[in-house]
Enzyme design. Structure first.
Site, PDB file in Angstrom:
ATOM      1  N   GLN A  81      -0.406 -22.881   2.735  1.00 13.70           N
ATOM      2  CA  GLN A  81       0.395 -22.358   3.849  1.00 13.70           C
ATOM      3  C   GLN A  81      -0.452 -21.527   4.807  1.00 13.70           C
ATOM      4  O   GLN A  81      -1.344 -20.797   4.410  1.00 13.70           O
ATOM      5  CB  GLN A  81       1.586 -21.551   3.342  1.00 13.70           C
ATOM      6  CG  GLN A  81       1.245 -20.249   2.666  1.00 13.70           C
ATOM      7  CD  GLN A  81       2.473 -19.581   2.057  1.00 13.70           C
ATOM      8  OE1 GLN A  81       3.578 -20.117   2.054  1.00 13.70           O
ATOM      9  NE2 GLN A  81       2.276 -18.386   1.533  1.00 13.70           N
ATOM     10  N   GLU A  85       7.977 -10.850   1.697  1.00 16.40           N
ATOM     11  CA  GLU A  85       9.194 -10.255   2.245  1.00 16.40           C
ATOM     12  C   GLU A  85       8.996  -8.750   2.342  1.00 16.40           C
ATOM     13  O   GLU A  85       8.477  -8.118   1.420  1.00 16.40           O
ATOM     14  CB  GLU A  85      10.402 -10.544   1.359  1.00 16.40           C
ATOM     15  CG  GLU A  85      11.670  -9.933   1.927  1.00 16.40           C
ATOM     16  CD  GLU A  85      12.839  -9.933   0.962  1.00 16.40           C
ATOM     17  OE1 GLU A  85      13.934  -9.571   1.409  1.00 16.40           O
ATOM     18  OE2 GLU A  85      12.657 -10.272  -0.223  1.00 16.40           O
ATOM     19  N   ASP A 116      -0.183 -17.110  -7.788  1.00 18.56           N
ATOM     20  CA  ASP A 116      -0.533 -17.889  -8.975  1.00 18.56           C
ATOM     21  C   ASP A 116      -1.978 -18.378  -8.961  1.00 18.56           C
ATOM     22  O   ASP A 116      -2.564 -18.605  -7.893  1.00 18.56           O
ATOM     23  CB  ASP A 116       0.392 -19.105  -9.096  1.00 18.56           C
ATOM     24  CG  ASP A 116       1.815 -18.712  -9.414  1.00 18.56           C
ATOM     25  OD1 ASP A 116       2.012 -17.903 -10.335  1.00 18.56           O
ATOM     26  OD2 ASP A 116       2.738 -19.217  -8.745  1.00 18.56           O
ATOM     27  N   ARG A 133       0.866  -1.186   0.000  1.00 20.20           N
ATOM     28  CA  ARG A 133       0.000   0.000   0.000  1.00 20.20           C
ATOM     29  C   ARG A 133       0.895   1.227   0.000  1.00 20.20           C
ATOM     30  O   ARG A 133       1.916   1.274   0.666  1.00 20.20           O
ATOM     31  CB  ARG A 133      -0.932  -0.008   1.213  1.00 20.20           C
ATOM     32  CG  ARG A 133      -1.982  -1.116   1.088  1.00 20.20           C
ATOM     33  CD  ARG A 133      -3.124  -0.987   2.061  1.00 20.20           C
ATOM     34  NE  ARG A 133      -3.904   0.203   1.745  1.00 20.20           N
ATOM     35  CZ  ARG A 133      -4.228   1.127   2.648  1.00 20.20           C
ATOM     36  NH1 ARG A 133      -3.844   1.017   3.901  1.00 20.20           N
ATOM     37  NH2 ARG A 133      -4.953   2.169   2.288  1.00 20.20           N
ATOM     38  N   SER A 134       0.510   2.235  -0.751  1.00 21.30           N
ATOM     39  CA  SER A 134       1.386   3.387  -0.980  1.00 21.30           C
ATOM     40  C   SER A 134       1.752   4.129   0.295  1.00 21.30           C
ATOM     41  O   SER A 134       2.841   4.691   0.393  1.00 21.30           O
ATOM     42  CB  SER A 134       0.770   4.342  -2.000  1.00 21.30           C
ATOM     43  OG  SER A 134      -0.357   4.990  -1.463  1.00 21.30           O
ATOM     44  N   ALA A 155       4.809   2.429   1.419  1.00 21.38           N
ATOM     45  CA  ALA A 155       5.909   2.697   0.484  1.00 21.38           C
ATOM     46  C   ALA A 155       6.453   4.104   0.714  1.00 21.38           C
ATOM     47  O   ALA A 155       7.663   4.340   0.629  1.00 21.38           O
ATOM     48  CB  ALA A 155       5.434   2.530  -0.956  1.00 21.38           C
ATOM     49  N   ARG A 156       5.581   5.048   1.046  1.00 21.21           N
ATOM     50  CA  ARG A 156       6.005   6.429   1.298  1.00 21.21           C
ATOM     51  C   ARG A 156       6.798   6.552   2.588  1.00 21.21           C
ATOM     52  O   ARG A 156       7.460   7.562   2.814  1.00 21.21           O
ATOM     53  CB  ARG A 156       4.787   7.343   1.334  1.00 21.21           C
ATOM     54  CG  ARG A 156       4.115   7.464  -0.019  1.00 21.21           C
ATOM     55  CD  ARG A 156       2.787   8.168   0.080  1.00 21.21           C
ATOM     56  NE  ARG A 156       2.018   7.918  -1.129  1.00 21.21           N
ATOM     57  CZ  ARG A 156       1.255   8.816  -1.713  1.00 21.21           C
ATOM     58  NH1 ARG A 156       1.133  10.030  -1.223  1.00 21.21           N
ATOM     59  NH2 ARG A 156       0.587   8.504  -2.797  1.00 21.21           N
TER      60      ARG A 156
END
Length: 184
Positions: free
Chosen positions: A162, A123, A113, A97-98, A101-102
Site C-alpha cells: 500500500q 487510525e 506483520d 509517540r507519547s 498521547a499527552r
C-alpha cells in the site's frame, strides 16, 4: 526479542528492515519513529449504514496536504511518509509517540506483520480539542521484534504494497490466501 538501536542499525544495513526515506533522527533507543505523510482520510458523519459486504468509499473523504487539523473526537486514517519492508522474521508494534498521547490523541493497538511492505495506514482518534498535524512530524513509534523462526506464511494480505492512505478492504476484496492456509 525487541530490537535495540544497535540491532536496528544492523538490520537496516543488512536490508532485513527497509525504511525509505530514512533520516538521522528516525532510529530511537528501542524503535523507529515514523512521520506524518501527506494524506489522510476523514470518516464522514452520516446516518447511512456501512455494509462490509458492499463497501462504499463515500463514507470517507481523502485529503492531501502539508498539514491537517484533527477535530475533537474525529476519526481519521493517516499514512506515514515512510515506506517500510520487513523480513519474514521481523514484526512491529505501532505506538503513538507519547507527546501526542499527552495531547489526548489515540491510536488503536496495531501490528505490522512479518513480511509486510508498504506505507503504514493508522487510525487516529482526536482529542477533546483540535490538534494540528504537520507533514514530516515524527508521530508514531514502531517497536520491532524478531520472531524465534521466520513465519511460515509471510504477510501477503490485502494491504501489501500500500502507498498513501488506504481505506478498509472487505470480503469481496480479501485475498483467499489466508483461507488457503487454515487447518481443517
Amino acid at each position: 526479542m525487541i530490537l535495540s538501536d544497535r540491532d536496528l542499525k544492523y538490520y537496516l544495513e543488512k536490508s532485513w528492515i527497509k525504511i525509505q526515506p530514512l533520516r538521522e533522527d528516525t532510529i530511537r533507543e528501542n524503535g523507529v519513529d515514523l512521520r506524518v505523510g501527506n494524506e489522510i482520510a476523514r470518516f464522514k458523519k452520516t446516518d447511512k449504514i456501512f455494509d462490509p459486504d458492499n463497501p462504499d468509499p463515500s463514507f470517507f473523504q481523502t485529503e492531501k496536504g502539508e498539514e491537517f487539523i484533527i477535530q475533537p473526537y474525529e476519526h481519521v486514517l493517516l499514512t506515514t511518509e515512510e515506506y517500510i519492508e520487513l523480513n519474514n522474521d521481523v514484526m512491529a508494534f505501532v505506538n503513538l509517540r507519547s507527546t501526542f498521547a499527552r495531547l489526548g490523541l489515540f491510536i488503536p493497538p496495531t501490528i505490522v506483520d512479518a513480511g509486510f511492505k508498504g506505507q503504514v495506514t493508522i487510525e487516529v482518534v482526536g482529542s477533546s480539542f483540535p490538534v494540528k498535524l504537520k507533514r514530516s512530524t515524527r508521530f508514531i513509534h514502531l517497536i520491532f521484534a524478531r520472531t524465534l523462526t521466520p513465519v511460515e506464511y509471510p504477510y501477503q494480505g490485502k494491504y501489501q504494497g500500500q502507498k498513501g492512505v488506504t481505506l478498509p478492504k472487505f470480503n469481496s476484496q480479501i485475498s483467499s490466501f489466508y483461507y488457503q492456509h487454515q487447518s481443517i
